[in-house]
Design an enzyme around this catalytic site. Structure first.
Site, PDB file in Angstrom:
ATOM      1  N   ASP A 101       0.847  -1.196   0.000  1.00  0.00           N
ATOM      2  CA  ASP A 101       0.000   0.000   0.000  1.00  0.00           C
ATOM      3  C   ASP A 101       0.884   1.248   0.000  1.00  0.00           C
ATOM      4  OD1 ASP A 101      -2.255   1.634   0.228  1.00  0.00           O
ATOM      5  OD2 ASP A 101      -2.511   1.280   2.359  1.00  0.00           O
ATOM      6  N   VAL A 153      -9.826  -3.095   1.362  1.00  0.00           N
ATOM      7  CA  VAL A 153     -10.227  -4.472   1.059  1.00  0.00           C
ATOM      8  C   VAL A 153      -9.948  -5.399   2.244  1.00  0.00           C
ATOM      9  CG1 VAL A 153      -9.966  -4.210  -1.440  1.00  0.00           C
ATOM     10  CG2 VAL A 153      -7.998  -4.951  -0.084  1.00  0.00           C
ATOM     11  N   ASP A 159      -7.469  -7.855   7.106  1.00  0.00           N
ATOM     12  CA  ASP A 159      -8.448  -7.560   8.161  1.00  0.00           C
ATOM     13  C   ASP A 159      -8.866  -6.105   8.200  1.00  0.00           C
ATOM     14  OD1 ASP A 159      -5.857  -6.608   9.149  1.00  0.00           O
ATOM     15  OD2 ASP A 159      -6.919  -6.289  11.037  1.00  0.00           O
TER      16      ASP A 159
HETATM   17  P1  IMP Z   1       1.791  -0.225   3.880  1.00  0.00           P
HETATM   18  O1  IMP Z   1       2.861  -0.230   4.921  1.00  0.00           O
HETATM   19  O2  IMP Z   1       0.971   1.039   3.892  1.00  0.00           O
HETATM   20  O3  IMP Z   1       2.253  -0.587   2.488  1.00  0.00           O
HETATM   21  O4  IMP Z   1       0.702  -1.231   4.331  1.00  0.00           O
HETATM   22  C1  IMP Z   1       0.847  -2.537   4.296  1.00  0.00           C
HETATM   23  C2  IMP Z   1      -0.017  -3.154   5.366  1.00  0.00           C
HETATM   24  O5  IMP Z   1      -1.176  -2.340   5.681  1.00  0.00           O
HETATM   25  C3  IMP Z   1      -0.543  -4.433   4.822  1.00  0.00           C
HETATM   26  O6  IMP Z   1       0.342  -5.470   5.117  1.00  0.00           O
HETATM   27  C4  IMP Z   1      -1.876  -4.541   5.505  1.00  0.00           C
HETATM   28  O7  IMP Z   1      -1.716  -5.179   6.745  1.00  0.00           O
HETATM   29  C5  IMP Z   1      -2.337  -3.134   5.723  1.00  0.00           C
HETATM   30  N1  IMP Z   1      -3.268  -2.659   4.661  1.00  0.00           N
HETATM   31  C6  IMP Z   1      -3.052  -1.759   3.690  1.00  0.00           C
HETATM   32  N2  IMP Z   1      -4.123  -1.592   2.897  1.00  0.00           N
HETATM   33  C7  IMP Z   1      -5.061  -2.451   3.366  1.00  0.00           C
HETATM   34  C8  IMP Z   1      -6.413  -2.775   2.952  1.00  0.00           C
HETATM   35  O8  IMP Z   1      -6.989  -2.257   1.974  1.00  0.00           O
HETATM   36  N3  IMP Z   1      -7.032  -3.711   3.704  1.00  0.00           N
HETATM   37  C9  IMP Z   1      -6.459  -4.320   4.782  1.00  0.00           C
HETATM   38  N4  IMP Z   1      -5.208  -4.051   5.185  1.00  0.00           N
HETATM   39  C10 IMP Z   1      -4.513  -3.117   4.496  1.00  0.00           C
END
Ligand code: IMP
Ligand code: MG
Length: 179
Positions: A101, A153, A159
């Site tokens: 993300d 999502v 979750d």
């Molecule tokens: P990042 O550090 O923002 O890239 O986020 C990664 C983590 O955020 C993922 O491993 C998920 O646990 C959580 N995450 C990000 N987007 C979503 C989503 O749409 N649904 C559920 N969990 C999310």
């Protein structure tokens, strides 16, 4: 639970089909290299299980767990919760992640593992949500299952407040649930 899902984005069948393709591609790339698959808990649980069952080359698995805090106003940060237990020096590491993300989590995981001097690191992510990627994030996923729109999502490991991980598909959570 189902009533909280606005739309099913990826069915269980579509997940399995795509994961088979990914596992075949990764197996071919790592033939003879005995890769170590490192999953990032908890979201990766379902994906990792289905993925590694279809890798048809000798491989090892390990797990790490991080907590990402993503408060609305606050600066996001990532904290380690559980580290891997394998010595990965000189090994070929493949990180398995549920969703890429903002990129904060994967950047943290890559830096953390890189410091252990593996021979190589690649990233396999089931979902990619490019809309929220932070500009300072320079890492790229080497294998992507599905690119998803800028929606929250859940399901198949992902979750919302620890719920919905047990859904067999990926769905868009109705905004009413978190508004
Ligand atoms: P990042 O550090 O923002 O890239 O986020 C990664 C983590 O955020 C993922 O491993 C998920 O646990 C959580 N995450 C990000 N987007 C979503 C989503 O749409 N649904 C559920 N969990 C999310
Ligand atoms: Mg996660």
């Amino acid at each position: 639970m189902e009533k909280d899902i606005e739309q099913i984005l990826i069915t269980s069948e579509q997940l399995q089909e795509r994961i088979s393709q990914l596992a075949a591609e990764v197996s071919a790339e790592y033939a003879g290299k005995k890769p170590i698959f490192i999953g990032v808990l908890k979201g990766v649980l379902m994906f990792m299980g289905d993925f590694v069952k279809q890798v048809n080359e000798p491989c090892e698995i390990d797990l790490m767990r991080i907590a990402s805090y993503r408060g609305t106003g606050s600066k996001g940060s990532v904290d380690p919760v559980m580290d891997i237990s394998t010595d990965i020096r000189g090994r070929h590491v493949v990180i398995l992640e549920d969703i890429f993300d903002t990129g904060r989590s994967l950047t943290y995981v890559c830096n953390h593992l890189q410091a252990m001097e593996p021979a190589s690191i690649k990233i396999v992510t089931l979902l990619d949500k490019p809309a929220k990627r932070l500009p300072e994030v320079t890492i790229k996923a080497d294998y992507i299952g599905f690119t998803v729109p800028d929606e929250f999502v859940v399901g198949y490991g992902l979750d919302y407040n620890e719920l919905y991980r047990n859904l067999p598909y990926i769905g868009i959570l109705s905004p009413e649930v978190y508004q």
